[in-house]
Design a protein around this motif. Structure first.
Motif, PDB file in Angstrom:
ATOM      1  N   UNK A 197     -16.795 -44.701 -83.606  1.00  0.00           N
ATOM      2  CA  UNK A 197     -16.135 -45.999 -83.514  1.00  0.00           C
ATOM      3  C   UNK A 197     -14.740 -45.912 -84.125  1.00  0.00           C
ATOM      4  N   UNK A 198     -14.054 -47.034 -84.148  1.00  0.00           N
ATOM      5  CA  UNK A 198     -12.713 -47.068 -84.723  1.00  0.00           C
ATOM      6  C   UNK A 198     -12.756 -46.711 -86.211  1.00  0.00           C
ATOM      7  N   UNK A 199     -13.923 -46.899 -86.849  1.00  0.00           N
ATOM      8  CA  UNK A 199     -14.048 -46.604 -88.275  1.00  0.00           C
ATOM      9  C   UNK A 199     -14.041 -45.102 -88.573  1.00  0.00           C
ATOM     10  N   UNK A 200     -14.591 -44.285 -87.668  1.00  0.00           N
ATOM     11  CA  UNK A 200     -14.680 -42.852 -87.983  1.00  0.00           C
ATOM     12  C   UNK A 200     -13.927 -41.949 -86.995  1.00  0.00           C
ATOM     13  N   UNK A 201     -13.387 -42.507 -85.924  1.00  0.00           N
ATOM     14  CA  UNK A 201     -12.752 -41.681 -84.877  1.00  0.00           C
ATOM     15  C   UNK A 201     -11.591 -40.856 -85.410  1.00  0.00           C
ATOM     16  N   UNK A 202     -10.783 -41.436 -86.296  1.00  0.00           N
ATOM     17  CA  UNK A 202      -9.612 -40.707 -86.799  1.00  0.00           C
ATOM     18  C   UNK A 202     -10.009 -39.513 -87.658  1.00  0.00           C
ATOM     19  N   UNK A 209     -19.253 -43.131 -77.645  1.00  0.00           N
ATOM     20  CA  UNK A 209     -17.870 -43.358 -78.084  1.00  0.00           C
ATOM     21  C   UNK A 209     -17.415 -44.730 -77.593  1.00  0.00           C
ATOM     22  N   UNK A 210     -16.977 -45.580 -78.505  1.00  0.00           N
ATOM     23  CA  UNK A 210     -16.482 -46.896 -78.095  1.00  0.00           C
ATOM     24  C   UNK A 210     -15.086 -46.760 -77.492  1.00  0.00           C
ATOM     25  N   UNK A 225      -9.575 -44.019 -77.442  1.00  0.00           N
ATOM     26  CA  UNK A 225      -8.115 -43.985 -77.482  1.00  0.00           C
ATOM     27  C   UNK A 225      -7.629 -43.118 -78.639  1.00  0.00           C
ATOM     28  N   UNK A 226      -8.297 -43.242 -79.778  1.00  0.00           N
ATOM     29  CA  UNK A 226      -7.911 -42.457 -80.954  1.00  0.00           C
ATOM     30  C   UNK A 226      -8.171 -40.974 -80.715  1.00  0.00           C
ATOM     31  N   UNK A 271      -8.209 -34.503 -78.487  1.00  0.00           N
ATOM     32  CA  UNK A 271      -9.608 -34.095 -78.350  1.00  0.00           C
ATOM     33  C   UNK A 271     -10.068 -34.333 -76.915  1.00  0.00           C
ATOM     34  N   UNK A 272     -10.759 -33.372 -76.336  1.00  0.00           N
ATOM     35  CA  UNK A 272     -11.308 -33.528 -74.988  1.00  0.00           C
ATOM     36  C   UNK A 272     -12.684 -34.181 -75.063  1.00  0.00           C
TER      37      UNK A 272
END
Length: 474
Positions: free
Chosen positions: A316-321, A336-337, A342-343, A349-350
């Protein structure tokens, strides 16, 4: 809104976002794109089941997303987290999943609100048979109408109960076994179905790693040998994905499960982990490995390939970065949300998308359905004839050369294809051709940007062609 309802809505929004992103590139009319996008029908039912003198009211859902091809196809999951939006999202994914791997089904999905981990076998059987009966009443199940399969919380046992219930109502119908797939082999199932999704994940990853121009961008070499892998989920899909990747030479350094994870930078012995899990009911405390109590944190550990093989909405946006993997291989549905994607893409990343990568299950379900309609085991008619033909060829070569093959080598060469050989061959061919279609679309239209958008794009094009040829949208 309760958490599971919110998760279901988020999942559906994500799937539709991916659809809309690809649809912009198709050049198709707005009306046709709306037709392809929306779920065709949703059936919700509450039915009573009596166990030990107590009446339980159970909620069941069946969604049929698209009928551009019949029958519709999709699993039935058992979970207290089942919601209408989640089922619709999964049914929508099934439509495009079938299209991307050229399986001639429309998409469907089902769910029953029950906890399969604590319910008794008697309770599960009564619920399964009653839900099947409710579907039969509404003509929402049948080999030419809608064909369920196992999903989270269900398996061959439940599919056997559904098949038996259907055949009781449809006595004398020689195609009745084709009402459901994922059955045990003894009642019309097919050899190779159990490992199909995990094997498909392996074939998809193997194909990706054949292209040097793609792997070079990630700083990786071609081939799976030596690649480090972390897998989330060690159920049927996760186990078989790990097994086949390890056999190819990949190094499985981490496995995350709901009750904890294990890590070993030198690589885990997958068969030993599975044996340990069966003996202790957990992968944790595996000898030689480090326990990771917060298993979700393993998603952000360094590795070449991250394989989420559990449930949706895990990255999620919380752990993607924080994701450090070079490749995210979606063995689960919707892990994957949309904001997380997008991140990940911005990080280079593929993502190998779910609607392609985990389509091995529905592909082999298609083979099982064909087997049920034909009422004959694959390989039965030709196996021995092939072996005799191969034997004659080897005999001629031996006679010409004056040399004799080792008996074990001769037996391997002259082996005729049995059902499992044919199933695996068909799955391998399906995954290879589908990957090339997806990759070629991305090369031809670089503005698509990523493999998921390319997969949705070619699926939408195929479905629109079906509508056109049916005369619905001339």
């Amino acid at each position: 809104m309760s958490d599971h309802l919110e998760q279901g809505k988020k999942f559906l929004d994500t799937v539709l976002h991916y659809y809309d992103k690809a649809a912009e590139h198709t050049g198709l009319s707005k009306g046709l794109l709306e037709r392809i996008r929306h779920c065709n029908s949703v059936y919700k039912v509450t039915f009573p089941v009596e166990v030990d003198g107590e009446i339980h009211n159970i909620e069941g859902i069946r969604a049929q997303h698209s009928m551009h091809k019949l029958p519709t196809k999709g699993g039935i999951r058992y979970s207290m987290e089942v919601s209408e939006d989640e089922v619709k999202a999964l049914a929508t994914l099934m439509t495009f999943k079938c299209a991307v791997v050229n399986v001639p089904f429309g998409g469907a999905k089902g769910g029953v609100k029950i906890n399969p981990h604590i319910a008794s076998e008697e309770m599960l059987e009564k619920v399964t048979r009653r839900f099947a009966t409710e579907l039969i009443k509404k003509n929402l199940i049948g080999p030419a109408v809608d064909v369920p399969a196992p999903d989270y919380g269900t398996g061959g046992r439940e599919m056997g109960w559904i098949a038996d219930t259907y055949m009781t109502f449809k006595f004398g119908d020689t195609n009745a076994q084709g009402c459901v797939t994922g059955k045990p082999v003894g009642i019309g199932g097919i050899r190779g179905r159990t490992e199909a999704t995990g094997l498909g994940v392996f074939f998809g990853l193997r194909e990706f790693f054949k292209f040097e121009e793609d792997t070079k961008k990630l700083g990786l070499s071609t081939g799976l040998r030596g690649k480090t892998v972390i897998i989330q989920g060690f159920g049927n899909v996760g186990y078989h994905s790990a097994k086949f990747l390890a056999e190819e030479g990949a190094k499985i350094i981490g496995i995350a499960e709901y009750d904890g994870g294990i890590y070993d930078e030198n690589g885990l012995n997958i068969e030993a982990v599975d044996k340990h899990r069966r003996q202790t009911k957990s992968i944790t405390k595996f000898p030689g490995a480090t326990d990771i109590p917060d298993s979700k944190s393993m998603l952000t550990m360094a590795c070449d390939i991250l394989v989420p093989a559990a449930l949706e909405n895990q990255i999620t946006v919380e752990n993607a970065s924080e994701i450090k993997a070079k490749v995210v291989a979606e063995a689960a549905n919707g892990p994957v949300t949309m904001r997380a994607e997008e991140i990940l893409l911005e990080k280079g990343i593929t993502i190998i998308p779910d609607l392609y990568l985990n389509a091995g299950g529905v592909t082999v379900s298609y083979f099982e359905w064909l087997k049920n309609l034909q009422n004959v085991r694959f390989g039965r008619m030709g196996k021995r004839a092939d072996e005799k033909s191969f034997d004659r060829i080897i005999g001629s070569v031996e006679e010409l050369t004056g040399k004799t093959l080792d008996p074990a080598v001769r037996a391997d060469i002259t082996h005729g294809s049995d059902e499992e050989d044919i199933v695996r061959s068909g799955l391998e061919d399906t995954m290879i051709l589908a990957y090339h279609e997806m990759r070629d679309a991305l090369i031809a239209k670089p503005e698509l940007g990523d493999l998921r958008t390319a997969a949705f794009y070619i699926s939408i094009k195929k479905i629109s062609l079906s509508y056109e040829m049916l005369g619905i949208f001339p």
